[in-house]
Design a protein around this motif. Structure first.
Motif, PDB file in Angstrom:
ATOM      1  N   LEU A  95       0.832  -1.200   0.000  1.00 28.32           N
ATOM      2  CA  LEU A  95       0.000   0.000   0.000  1.00 28.32           C
ATOM      3  C   LEU A  95       0.868   1.253   0.000  1.00 28.32           C
ATOM      4  O   LEU A  95       0.586   2.223  -0.703  1.00 28.32           O
ATOM      5  CB  LEU A  95      -0.921   0.000   1.221  1.00 28.32           C
ATOM      6  CG  LEU A  95      -1.875  -1.190   1.375  1.00 28.32           C
ATOM      7  CD1 LEU A  95      -2.766  -1.006   2.597  1.00 28.32           C
ATOM      8  CD2 LEU A  95      -2.724  -1.386   0.123  1.00 28.32           C
ATOM      9  N   ALA A  96       1.938   1.224   0.796  1.00 23.29           N
ATOM     10  CA  ALA A  96       2.848   2.369   0.843  1.00 23.29           C
ATOM     11  C   ALA A  96       3.566   2.538  -0.489  1.00 23.29           C
ATOM     12  O   ALA A  96       3.772   3.667  -0.959  1.00 23.29           O
ATOM     13  CB  ALA A  96       3.865   2.188   1.973  1.00 23.29           C
ATOM     14  N   ARG A  97       3.951   1.439  -1.128  1.00 25.28           N
ATOM     15  CA  ARG A  97       4.598   1.507  -2.437  1.00 25.28           C
ATOM     16  C   ARG A  97       3.657   2.125  -3.471  1.00 25.28           C
ATOM     17  O   ARG A  97       4.077   2.944  -4.293  1.00 25.28           O
ATOM     18  CB  ARG A  97       5.008   0.116  -2.905  1.00 25.28           C
ATOM     19  CG  ARG A  97       6.160  -0.506  -2.148  1.00 25.28           C
ATOM     20  CD  ARG A  97       6.449  -1.895  -2.703  1.00 25.28           C
ATOM     21  NE  ARG A  97       7.459  -2.574  -1.935  1.00 25.28           N
ATOM     22  CZ  ARG A  97       8.772  -2.391  -2.085  1.00 25.28           C
ATOM     23  NH1 ARG A  97       9.191  -1.536  -3.007  1.00 25.28           N
ATOM     24  NH2 ARG A  97       9.640  -3.038  -1.346  1.00 25.28           N
ATOM     25  N   THR A  98       2.409   1.723  -3.426  1.00 24.61           N
ATOM     26  CA  THR A  98       1.430   2.256  -4.369  1.00 24.61           C
ATOM     27  C   THR A  98       1.227   3.745  -4.132  1.00 24.61           C
ATOM     28  O   THR A  98       1.136   4.537  -5.079  1.00 24.61           O
ATOM     29  CB  THR A  98       0.093   1.510  -4.226  1.00 24.61           C
ATOM     30  OG1 THR A  98       0.314   0.103  -4.449  1.00 24.61           O
ATOM     31  CG2 THR A  98      -0.934   2.018  -5.230  1.00 24.61           C
ATOM     32  N   PHE A  99       1.162   4.145  -2.878  1.00 24.87           N
ATOM     33  CA  PHE A  99       1.036   5.557  -2.519  1.00 24.87           C
ATOM     34  C   PHE A  99       2.190   6.364  -3.112  1.00 24.87           C
ATOM     35  O   PHE A  99       1.991   7.413  -3.733  1.00 24.87           O
ATOM     36  CB  PHE A  99       1.003   5.673  -0.993  1.00 24.87           C
ATOM     37  CG  PHE A  99       1.136   7.073  -0.469  1.00 24.87           C
ATOM     38  CD1 PHE A  99       0.054   7.941  -0.459  1.00 24.87           C
ATOM     39  CD2 PHE A  99       2.345   7.521   0.038  1.00 24.87           C
ATOM     40  CE1 PHE A  99       0.175   9.240   0.028  1.00 24.87           C
ATOM     41  CE2 PHE A  99       2.477   8.806   0.540  1.00 24.87           C
ATOM     42  CZ  PHE A  99       1.388   9.666   0.530  1.00 24.87           C
ATOM     43  N   LEU A 100       3.418   5.878  -2.956  1.00 24.75           N
ATOM     44  CA  LEU A 100       4.589   6.576  -3.489  1.00 24.75           C
ATOM     45  C   LEU A 100       4.597   6.574  -5.013  1.00 24.75           C
ATOM     46  O   LEU A 100       5.047   7.538  -5.644  1.00 24.75           O
ATOM     47  CB  LEU A 100       5.870   5.929  -2.954  1.00 24.75           C
ATOM     48  CG  LEU A 100       6.101   6.054  -1.440  1.00 24.75           C
ATOM     49  CD1 LEU A 100       7.303   5.218  -1.010  1.00 24.75           C
ATOM     50  CD2 LEU A 100       6.308   7.512  -1.044  1.00 24.75           C
ATOM     51  N   ALA A 101       4.091   5.499  -5.614  1.00 22.65           N
ATOM     52  CA  ALA A 101       4.031   5.422  -7.073  1.00 22.65           C
ATOM     53  C   ALA A 101       3.062   6.459  -7.633  1.00 22.65           C
ATOM     54  O   ALA A 101       3.316   7.056  -8.682  1.00 22.65           O
ATOM     55  CB  ALA A 101       3.615   4.018  -7.508  1.00 22.65           C
ATOM     56  N   VAL A 102       1.943   6.674  -6.952  1.00 22.35           N
ATOM     57  CA  VAL A 102       0.977   7.683  -7.396  1.00 22.35           C
ATOM     58  C   VAL A 102       1.601   9.078  -7.329  1.00 22.35           C
ATOM     59  O   VAL A 102       1.435   9.905  -8.229  1.00 22.35           O
ATOM     60  CB  VAL A 102      -0.313   7.618  -6.555  1.00 22.35           C
ATOM     61  CG1 VAL A 102      -1.240   8.786  -6.903  1.00 22.35           C
ATOM     62  CG2 VAL A 102      -1.032   6.293  -6.778  1.00 22.35           C
ATOM     63  N   ILE A 103       2.348   9.347  -6.264  1.00 20.37           N
ATOM     64  CA  ILE A 103       3.019  10.644  -6.139  1.00 20.37           C
ATOM     65  C   ILE A 103       4.007  10.843  -7.282  1.00 20.37           C
ATOM     66  O   ILE A 103       4.046  11.892  -7.928  1.00 20.37           O
ATOM     67  CB  ILE A 103       3.750  10.752  -4.786  1.00 20.37           C
ATOM     68  CG1 ILE A 103       2.751  10.716  -3.631  1.00 20.37           C
ATOM     69  CG2 ILE A 103       4.585  12.027  -4.726  1.00 20.37           C
ATOM     70  CD1 ILE A 103       3.406  10.683  -2.267  1.00 20.37           C
ATOM     71  N   SER A 104       4.807   9.813  -7.556  1.00 17.50           N
ATOM     72  CA  SER A 104       5.824   9.908  -8.594  1.00 17.50           C
ATOM     73  C   SER A 104       5.215  10.027  -9.984  1.00 17.50           C
ATOM     74  O   SER A 104       5.699  10.800 -10.827  1.00 17.50           O
ATOM     75  CB  SER A 104       6.741   8.683  -8.534  1.00 17.50           C
ATOM     76  OG  SER A 104       7.696   8.700  -9.560  1.00 17.50           O
ATOM     77  N   ALA A 105       4.139   9.259 -10.231  1.00 13.66           N
ATOM     78  CA  ALA A 105       3.521   9.227 -11.558  1.00 13.66           C
ATOM     79  C   ALA A 105       2.604  10.414 -11.803  1.00 13.66           C
ATOM     80  O   ALA A 105       2.358  10.794 -12.942  1.00 13.66           O
ATOM     81  CB  ALA A 105       2.747   7.923 -11.739  1.00 13.66           C
ATOM     82  N   GLY A 106       2.054  10.989 -10.745  1.00 17.38           N
ATOM     83  CA  GLY A 106       1.181  12.144 -10.897  1.00 17.38           C
ATOM     84  C   GLY A 106      -0.293  11.844 -10.957  1.00 17.38           C
ATOM     85  O   GLY A 106      -1.124  12.728 -10.759  1.00 17.38           O
ATOM     86  N   ASN A 107      -0.634  10.582 -11.231  1.00 22.93           N
ATOM     87  CA  ASN A 107      -2.039  10.190 -11.248  1.00 22.93           C
ATOM     88  C   ASN A 107      -2.153   8.673 -11.132  1.00 22.93           C
ATOM     89  O   ASN A 107      -1.151   7.953 -11.223  1.00 22.93           O
ATOM     90  CB  ASN A 107      -2.760  10.698 -12.511  1.00 22.93           C
ATOM     91  CG  ASN A 107      -2.089  10.215 -13.786  1.00 22.93           C
ATOM     92  OD1 ASN A 107      -1.921   9.026 -14.013  1.00 22.93           O
ATOM     93  ND2 ASN A 107      -1.681  11.168 -14.624  1.00 22.93           N
ATOM     94  N   PHE A 108      -3.384   8.197 -10.956  1.00 20.93           N
ATOM     95  CA  PHE A 108      -3.615   6.775 -10.736  1.00 20.93           C
ATOM     96  C   PHE A 108      -3.350   5.955 -12.000  1.00 20.93           C
ATOM     97  O   PHE A 108      -2.876   4.809 -11.926  1.00 20.93           O
ATOM     98  CB  PHE A 108      -5.049   6.535 -10.261  1.00 20.93           C
ATOM     99  CG  PHE A 108      -5.287   6.913  -8.824  1.00 20.93           C
ATOM    100  CD1 PHE A 108      -4.623   7.969  -8.229  1.00 20.93           C
ATOM    101  CD2 PHE A 108      -6.199   6.199  -8.051  1.00 20.93           C
ATOM    102  CE1 PHE A 108      -4.843   8.324  -6.910  1.00 20.93           C
ATOM    103  CE2 PHE A 108      -6.434   6.531  -6.731  1.00 20.93           C
ATOM    104  CZ  PHE A 108      -5.754   7.602  -6.154  1.00 20.93           C
ATOM    105  N   ILE A 109      -3.636   6.523 -13.174  1.00 21.04           N
ATOM    106  CA  ILE A 109      -3.467   5.779 -14.427  1.00 21.04           C
ATOM    107  C   ILE A 109      -1.994   5.474 -14.681  1.00 21.04           C
ATOM    108  O   ILE A 109      -1.615   4.325 -14.957  1.00 21.04           O
ATOM    109  CB  ILE A 109      -4.059   6.579 -15.611  1.00 21.04           C
ATOM    110  CG1 ILE A 109      -5.564   6.762 -15.433  1.00 21.04           C
ATOM    111  CG2 ILE A 109      -3.762   5.872 -16.933  1.00 21.04           C
ATOM    112  CD1 ILE A 109      -6.198   7.636 -16.497  1.00 21.04           C
TER     113      ILE A 109
END
Length: 206
Positions: A5-19
């Motif tokens: 869950l924490a990895r996904t949270f950081l991935a959203v920040i890095s990517a800028g959006n959920f897609i």
């Protein structure tokens, strides 16, 4: 808390959006949404504001960001330290800069395997910033690069000097490039013409 869950949270920040985060994580967008929703339920707060421009961290999200990074790094460090594969007495993770693998590290790996067959070796490739971050976070044991940074807990050693030579299909009396010279900028780590560039290794001190 599930570190995924924490990895996904950081991935959203890095990517800028959920897609984009879903593409990076190789999962569906609904999976990313479900993970963020589960994380928000566990924390009891909203982490992102979603709009047409993408996602924006809430105040709570900004506060959690530093904890998420620490959580993920701690788990990675623990997995690396204790997760030695069966049949091996130790594990070693080495990272090398782009451009140093073909002529240097690809020859080193078989030699390492020959001299220490009971050591599990994991290899990564990256640029100086990524390699240094891996060393600081404990994901890497050794980093081979041109310009290592001196950091507490790290030992830096010069391995060899690499000589760069200007090559041309047209003889030049002065030895300097002419008007048809094509300049390729490989970054501040490498000199432009016929100079030496030190190749060094940084490792975590034991």
């Amino acid at each position: 808390m599930d570190t995924e869950l924490a990895r996904t949270f950081l991935a959203v920040i890095s990517a800028g959006n959920f897609i984009n985060a879903a593409e990076r994580l190789h999962v569906t967008q609904s999976t990313v949404s479900a993970r963020i929703h589960a994380l928000e339920q566990q924390l009891g707060c909203t982490l992102f504001v979603r709009n047409k421009a993408g996602t924006t961290l809430t105040a709570a999200g900004r506060q959690f960001q530093k904890h998420a990074g620490t959580l993920v790094r701690t788990v990675e460090y623990a997995r690396h330290d204790v997760g030695v594969a069966r049949g091996f007495r130790a594990a070693l993770t080495i990272g090398g800069r782009f451009g140093l693998w073909e002529q240097l590290l690809l020859h080193w790996l078989p030699r390492m395997r020959e001299l220490a067959p009971d050591v599990s070796v994991r290899a990564e490739i990256g640029m100086e910033a990524d390699l240094m971050q891996g060393l600081v976070e404990g994901r890497l044991d050794i980093g081979v690069m041109y310009t290592p940074e001196s950091r507490p807990g790290l030992t830096v050693e010069r391995l060899l000097e690499e000589t760069l030579v200007l090559v041309s299909t047209t003889p030049r009396k002065s030895g300097l490039p002419g008007n048809d010279y094509v300049y390729v900028d490989w970054g501040p780590e490498l000199p432009v013409i016929a100079r030496t560039s030190p190749i060094s290794s940084a490792r975590r001190s034991r």
